[in-house]
Write an enzyme that holds these catalytic residues in place. Structure first.
Site, PDB file in Angstrom:
ATOM      1  N   PRO A   2     101.706   8.123  73.872  1.00 52.90           N
ATOM      2  CA  PRO A   2     102.920   8.948  73.832  1.00 52.90           C
ATOM      3  C   PRO A   2     102.577  10.412  73.573  1.00 52.90           C
ATOM      4  CG  PRO A   2     103.054   7.090  72.295  1.00 52.90           C
ATOM      5  CD  PRO A   2     101.654   7.151  72.793  1.00 52.90           C
ATOM      6  N   GLU A   3     103.000  11.256  74.485  1.00 44.48           N
ATOM      7  CA  GLU A   3     102.812  12.697  74.329  1.00 44.48           C
ATOM      8  C   GLU A   3     104.159  13.303  73.943  1.00 44.48           C
ATOM      9  OE1 GLU A   3     100.103  14.544  74.671  1.00 44.48           O
ATOM     10  OE2 GLU A   3      98.658  13.135  75.530  1.00 44.48           O
ATOM     11  N   HIS A  96     103.749  -7.693  67.818  1.00 46.50           N
ATOM     12  CA  HIS A  96     103.550  -6.258  67.561  1.00 46.50           C
ATOM     13  C   HIS A  96     104.837  -5.501  67.243  1.00 46.50           C
ATOM     14  CE1 HIS A  96      99.557  -7.087  68.965  1.00 46.50           C
ATOM     15  NE2 HIS A  96      99.935  -7.261  70.209  1.00 46.50           N
ATOM     16  N   ARG A 115      98.417  -1.257  68.930  1.00 47.59           N
ATOM     17  CA  ARG A 115      97.129  -0.793  68.381  1.00 47.59           C
ATOM     18  C   ARG A 115      97.249  -0.302  66.939  1.00 47.59           C
ATOM     19  NH1 ARG A 115      94.083   2.692  72.818  1.00 47.59           N
ATOM     20  NH2 ARG A 115      92.453   2.474  71.256  1.00 47.59           N
ATOM     21  N   ARG A 157      87.569  35.238  71.850  1.00 47.75           N
ATOM     22  CA  ARG A 157      87.154  33.830  71.747  1.00 47.75           C
ATOM     23  C   ARG A 157      86.452  33.359  73.011  1.00 47.75           C
ATOM     24  NH1 ARG A 157      91.310  30.037  68.701  1.00 47.75           N
ATOM     25  NH2 ARG A 157      89.410  28.795  68.726  1.00 47.75           N
TER      26      ARG A 157
END
Ligand SMILES: [Zn+2]
Length: 276
Positions: A2-3, A96, A115, A157
């Site tokens: 999931p983003e 789960h 998980r 950078r």
């Protein structure tokens, strides 16, 4: 995994079913998530009312108000494989399904996580001051994120632009997929040193980040009905991707073979012809 768009889609999908509802029962089948489910969670939550849901980066914030108690929230993180959905009363848990919040209208907010890298934690007081949230950079879809910020933070950078863009102190919620896709749209080589990119190109990159995330959220919105009922896995959606996961395939823009490099220990696919 999931983003940000999946977490935002989750928030929008479950909010109408949980906001304003009282929690009447809490069932914890598996307390060993990435952080253990707090021992007193059940005691604290039963009888509390759920406020307006919000999201910060990939955290979902669920305010809960018990009578005569100070403000508090649940801080929910979906980890690698977590999902939240609305189950109906009497709908048996599947494997789960670790945590249930049973609401006063019989709906159940049900957490599923094969998980177990996700977690739900108790957060007392002002959520914005929690150390996990206080140090985060701006939201990518907020006004505080723009090309000027990317340009200013990157001066001097030598870090490659892709890991720079994925740094949560720079901007939150730009995971590997969306960083790769945004760099493609902006025509920027992911290997280029962050400090060597012009303001004009960073403005294009910021716009591309917004574009890919907004498109993913919009697309997720079409699957909102999946948050309710017995359809199982909710809310994750296959987007049409230009580069992510397509190494060796032809570039959709120019036909050149897409290349794979490892940057900041993450696979990065790009078009060496279109991205400079
Ligand atoms: Zn190309």
């Amino acid at each position: 995994m999931p983003e940000l768009p999946e977490v935002e889609t989750t928030r929008r999908g479950i909010a109408p079913h949980v906001e304003g509802r009282e929690i009447v029962e809490v069932i914890v089948r598996q307390p060993r998530l990435r952080l253990p489910v707090p021992n007193d969670l059940v005691e604290r939550l039963v009888g509390a009312r759920i406020g307006g849901l919000s999201r910060r980066a990939k955290y979902l914030l669920v305010p809960v108000q018990a009578e005569d108690a100070a403000s508090a929230s649940l801080l929910w993180h979906l980890g690698m494989s977590g999902s939240l959905r609305i189950a109906r009363l009497g709908e048996l848990p599947k494997k789960h399904d670790h945590v249930d919040l049973v609401l006063d209208d019989g709906a159940i907010l049900r957490y599923h996580d094969p998980r177990r890298f996700g977690f739900v934690d108790w957060l007392q007081g002002d959520a914005a001051r929690d150390p996990r949230l206080a140090r985060l950079g701006p939201e990518p879809l907020s006004e505080a994120f723009d090309g000027e910020r990317l340009h200013a933070l990157s001066r001097g950078r030598r870090l490659a632009v892709k890991p720079f863009l994925m740094d949560n102190a720079v901007v939150v919620g730009v995971g590997n997929i969306y960083a790769a896709e945004a760099l493609f749209l902006a025509g920027i080589d992911p290997r280029r040193a962050a400090g060597r990119i012009s303001l004009a190109r960073y403005r294009r990159l910021a716009a591309a980040v917004r574009e890919v995330l907004a498109a993913a959220i919009t697309q997720g919105g079409t699957t909102l009905r999946d948050f309710v009922g017995g359809t199982g896995e909710p809310g994750y959606f296959a987007q049409r991707l230009n580069v992510y996961g397509r190494d060796g395939a032809p570039c959709r823009r120019c036909g050149a073979e897409l290349r794979l490099v490892i940057l900041g220990q993450r696979a990065s696919v790009f078009c060496a012809a279109c991205q400079r």
